[in-house]
Design an enzyme around this catalytic site. Structure first.
Site, PDB file in Angstrom:
ATOM      1  N   ASN A  24       0.862  -1.184   0.000  1.00 51.24           N
ATOM      2  CA  ASN A  24       0.000   0.000   0.000  1.00 51.24           C
ATOM      3  C   ASN A  24       0.897   1.233   0.000  1.00 51.24           C
ATOM      4  O   ASN A  24       1.517   1.541   1.012  1.00 51.24           O
ATOM      5  CB  ASN A  24      -0.883  -0.053   1.257  1.00 51.24           C
ATOM      6  CG  ASN A  24      -1.695   1.211   1.452  1.00 51.24           C
ATOM      7  OD1 ASN A  24      -1.803   2.052   0.549  1.00 51.24           O
ATOM      8  ND2 ASN A  24      -2.271   1.355   2.634  1.00 51.24           N
ATOM      9  N   TRP A  25       0.937   1.923  -1.132  1.00 58.64           N
ATOM     10  CA  TRP A  25       1.811   3.100  -1.224  1.00 58.64           C
ATOM     11  C   TRP A  25       1.218   4.325  -0.529  1.00 58.64           C
ATOM     12  O   TRP A  25       1.868   5.335  -0.398  1.00 58.64           O
ATOM     13  CB  TRP A  25       2.104   3.412  -2.699  1.00 58.64           C
ATOM     14  CG  TRP A  25       3.189   2.566  -3.301  1.00 58.64           C
ATOM     15  CD1 TRP A  25       3.769   1.456  -2.745  1.00 58.64           C
ATOM     16  CD2 TRP A  25       3.839   2.756  -4.571  1.00 58.64           C
ATOM     17  NE1 TRP A  25       4.735   0.949  -3.595  1.00 58.64           N
ATOM     18  CE2 TRP A  25       4.792   1.729  -4.716  1.00 58.64           C
ATOM     19  CE3 TRP A  25       3.698   3.685  -5.599  1.00 58.64           C
ATOM     20  CZ2 TRP A  25       5.614   1.611  -5.848  1.00 58.64           C
ATOM     21  CZ3 TRP A  25       4.504   3.571  -6.740  1.00 58.64           C
ATOM     22  CH2 TRP A  25       5.449   2.549  -6.859  1.00 58.64           C
ATOM     23  N   LYS A  26      -0.043   4.229  -0.147  1.00 56.17           N
ATOM     24  CA  LYS A  26      -0.721   5.369   0.504  1.00 56.17           C
ATOM     25  C   LYS A  26      -0.581   6.622  -0.370  1.00 56.17           C
ATOM     26  O   LYS A  26      -0.558   6.505  -1.591  1.00 56.17           O
ATOM     27  CB  LYS A  26      -0.181   5.586   1.917  1.00 56.17           C
ATOM     28  CG  LYS A  26      -0.127   4.295   2.736  1.00 56.17           C
ATOM     29  CD  LYS A  26       0.119   4.541   4.181  1.00 56.17           C
ATOM     30  CE  LYS A  26       0.261   3.214   4.900  1.00 56.17           C
ATOM     31  NZ  LYS A  26       0.292   3.332   6.341  1.00 56.17           N
ATOM     32  N   HIS A 110      -9.190   0.819   5.546  1.00 54.22           N
ATOM     33  CA  HIS A 110      -7.884   1.034   6.184  1.00 54.22           C
ATOM     34  C   HIS A 110      -8.074   1.977   7.371  1.00 54.22           C
ATOM     35  O   HIS A 110      -8.895   2.895   7.318  1.00 54.22           O
ATOM     36  CB  HIS A 110      -6.897   1.629   5.162  1.00 54.22           C
ATOM     37  CG  HIS A 110      -5.491   1.631   5.669  1.00 54.22           C
ATOM     38  ND1 HIS A 110      -5.040   2.547   6.593  1.00 54.22           N
ATOM     39  CD2 HIS A 110      -4.437   0.820   5.402  1.00 54.22           C
ATOM     40  CE1 HIS A 110      -3.767   2.292   6.864  1.00 54.22           C
ATOM     41  NE2 HIS A 110      -3.381   1.246   6.166  1.00 54.22           N
ATOM     42  N   GLU A 112      -6.475   4.382   8.357  1.00 54.92           N
ATOM     43  CA  GLU A 112      -6.293   5.810   8.047  1.00 54.92           C
ATOM     44  C   GLU A 112      -7.565   6.386   7.421  1.00 54.92           C
ATOM     45  O   GLU A 112      -7.855   7.576   7.577  1.00 54.92           O
ATOM     46  CB  GLU A 112      -5.066   5.982   7.134  1.00 54.92           C
ATOM     47  CG  GLU A 112      -3.780   5.773   7.929  1.00 54.92           C
ATOM     48  CD  GLU A 112      -2.600   5.246   7.125  1.00 54.92           C
ATOM     49  OE1 GLU A 112      -2.641   5.301   5.884  1.00 54.92           O
ATOM     50  OE2 GLU A 112      -1.644   4.760   7.759  1.00 54.92           O
ATOM     51  N   GLU A 180      -4.817  -5.500  10.810  1.00 55.57           N
ATOM     52  CA  GLU A 180      -3.804  -4.467  10.990  1.00 55.57           C
ATOM     53  C   GLU A 180      -4.028  -3.756  12.320  1.00 55.57           C
ATOM     54  O   GLU A 180      -4.880  -2.853  12.407  1.00 55.57           O
ATOM     55  CB  GLU A 180      -3.887  -3.440   9.861  1.00 55.57           C
ATOM     56  CG  GLU A 180      -3.652  -4.003   8.485  1.00 55.57           C
ATOM     57  CD  GLU A 180      -3.103  -2.947   7.541  1.00 55.57           C
ATOM     58  OE1 GLU A 180      -2.025  -3.175   6.984  1.00 55.57           O
ATOM     59  OE2 GLU A 180      -3.734  -1.887   7.383  1.00 55.57           O
ATOM     60  N   GLY A 186       3.069   1.695  10.757  1.00 60.36           N
ATOM     61  CA  GLY A 186       4.055   2.764  10.594  1.00 60.36           C
ATOM     62  C   GLY A 186       4.842   3.096  11.845  1.00 60.36           C
ATOM     63  O   GLY A 186       5.515   4.122  11.913  1.00 60.36           O
ATOM     64  N   SER A 225       3.922  -2.700  10.180  1.00 63.52           N
ATOM     65  CA  SER A 225       5.380  -2.740  10.347  1.00 63.52           C
ATOM     66  C   SER A 225       6.009  -4.055   9.902  1.00 63.52           C
ATOM     67  O   SER A 225       6.964  -4.540  10.523  1.00 63.52           O
ATOM     68  CB  SER A 225       5.764  -2.419  11.803  1.00 63.52           C
ATOM     69  OG  SER A 225       5.382  -1.093  12.122  1.00 63.52           O
ATOM     70  N   GLY A 246       2.911  -1.342   4.216  1.00 62.02           N
ATOM     71  CA  GLY A 246       2.904   0.087   3.910  1.00 62.02           C
ATOM     72  C   GLY A 246       4.292   0.565   3.539  1.00 62.02           C
ATOM     73  O   GLY A 246       4.765   0.385   2.412  1.00 62.02           O
ATOM     74  N   GLY A 247       4.978   1.157   4.511  1.00 61.08           N
ATOM     75  CA  GLY A 247       6.276   1.797   4.264  1.00 61.08           C
ATOM     76  C   GLY A 247       7.273   0.945   3.500  1.00 61.08           C
ATOM     77  O   GLY A 247       7.964   1.433   2.589  1.00 61.08           O
TER      78      GLY A 247
HETATM   79  C1  PEP Z   1      -0.500  -0.137   6.308  1.00 63.12           C
HETATM   80  O1  PEP Z   1      -0.685   1.072   6.392  1.00 63.12           O
HETATM   81  O2  PEP Z   1      -1.341  -0.863   5.758  1.00 63.12           O
HETATM   82  C2  PEP Z   1       0.716  -0.663   6.885  1.00 63.12           C
HETATM   83  C3  PEP Z   1       0.742  -1.929   7.210  1.00 63.12           C
HETATM   84  O3  PEP Z   1       1.739   0.204   7.052  1.00 63.12           O
HETATM   85  P1  PEP Z   1       3.235  -0.143   7.583  1.00 63.12           P
HETATM   86  O4  PEP Z   1       3.653  -1.402   6.894  1.00 63.12           O
HETATM   87  O5  PEP Z   1       4.058   1.035   7.178  1.00 63.12           O
HETATM   88  O6  PEP Z   1       3.123  -0.330   9.045  1.00 63.12           O
END
Ligand code: PEP
Length: 264
Positions: A24-26, A110, A112, A180, A186, A225, A246-247
């Site tokens: 997920n590049w957000k 999600h 967010e 999640e 993050g 993470s 994500g990241g």
């Molecule tokens: C996400 O936002 O779906 C996520 C898992 O982010 P991260 O891997 O950066 O924790």
């Protein structure tokens, strides 16, 4: 005396479930970032992992990424969709538009989106149904906040979100659940493997009770993470059928390091 080498954890590929690693590049990624996607595309084509691999770029990059991914193994997803197919909804994107742009899946719910846009389980269920209507796989996110975990409410919260956000028509082919924990997104923090096993086990039980065999085969991703350093042990937990990342999906080398848990 040399220390015995610890055997590498084996990742789950049980019950005939093909895992999914979705990035997920957000709200990250200009055209300059396309090279990262190209590197992922090329690497998984050269050495196919035993998992599906997906990138969910910002909507602006979907069509160009679809061109890049054409004929290869890389799948594309959206990060959100409106529940309507079209209409007066400034700034929104419909599931049909994502499908038209080359996506085969969309993330809904999600944390967010829940936080920034006040989305509730009913909204998310409508979005998941919109995804199904458009022929997209709905990746439905659930997970507790730090406060809810501290209060011992994790399983209750996740059960409520699952019941509210996963639509009745969901099948193993049309729907993926992503667990999640909000506090792990993050932050560099992850639950213990035992905690991941407990929640994924409870999700599997709930899905099987509601959807029978479809629920037994529905993919349940862990997200929060995930990094190359912890992917293998997380992916080896029972009922973890892949990752939502994500990241670490923004850089091909990190994302491929996670995919490597599945031999890619
Ligand atoms: C996400 O936002 O779906 C996520 C898992 O982010 P991260 O891997 O950066 O924790």
């Amino acid at each position: 005396m040399t220390e015995a080498k610890k055997p590498a954890a084996t990742v789950n590929a049980g019950a005939g479930i093909r895992p999914l690693v979705a990035g997920n590049w957000k709200m990250n990624g200009l055209q300059a970032a396309l090279g990262e996607a190209i590197a992922v595309r090329d690497a998984i084509l050269a050495s196919p992992p035993k998992a599906d691999v997906m990138l969910c770029p910002p909507a602006t990059l979907t069509m160009v990424l679809a061109e890049i991914a054409k004929g290869g193994l890389l799948q594309l997803g959206g990060q959100d969709c409106h529940s309507n197919a079209s209409g007066a909804h400034t700034g929104d994107v419909s599931a049909e538009m994502l499908r038209d742009a080359g996506a085969t899946a969309v993330i809904v719910g999600h944390s967010e989106r829940r936080t920034d846009h006040g989305e509730c389980d009913r909204d998310i269920r409508a979005k998941a149904s919109a995804a199904h209507r458009a022929g997209l796989v709905a990746i439905v996110c659930v997970g507790e906040t730090a406060g809810e975990r501290a209060a011992g409410l994790t399983l209750q919260v996740v059960a409520r979100q699952l019941a509210g956000a996963v639509p009745d028509e969901a099948t193993a082919a049309s729907t993926v659940v992503a667990y999640e924990p909000v506090w792990a997104i993050g932050t560099g923090l992850t639950p213990t493997l035992a905690d991941v096993a407990e929640v994924h086990g409870a999700i599997r039980k709930a899905l099987a009770a509601r959807f029978g065999g479809e629920g037994e085969r529905m993919r349940i991703l862990y997200g929060g993470s995930v990094k190359p350093q912890n992917a293998r042990e997380l992916m080896a937990v029972p009922n973890v059928d892949g990752a939502l990342v994500g990241g670490a999906s923004l850089k091909a080398s990190d994302f491929l390091g996670i995919i490597a848990a599945y031999g890619g």
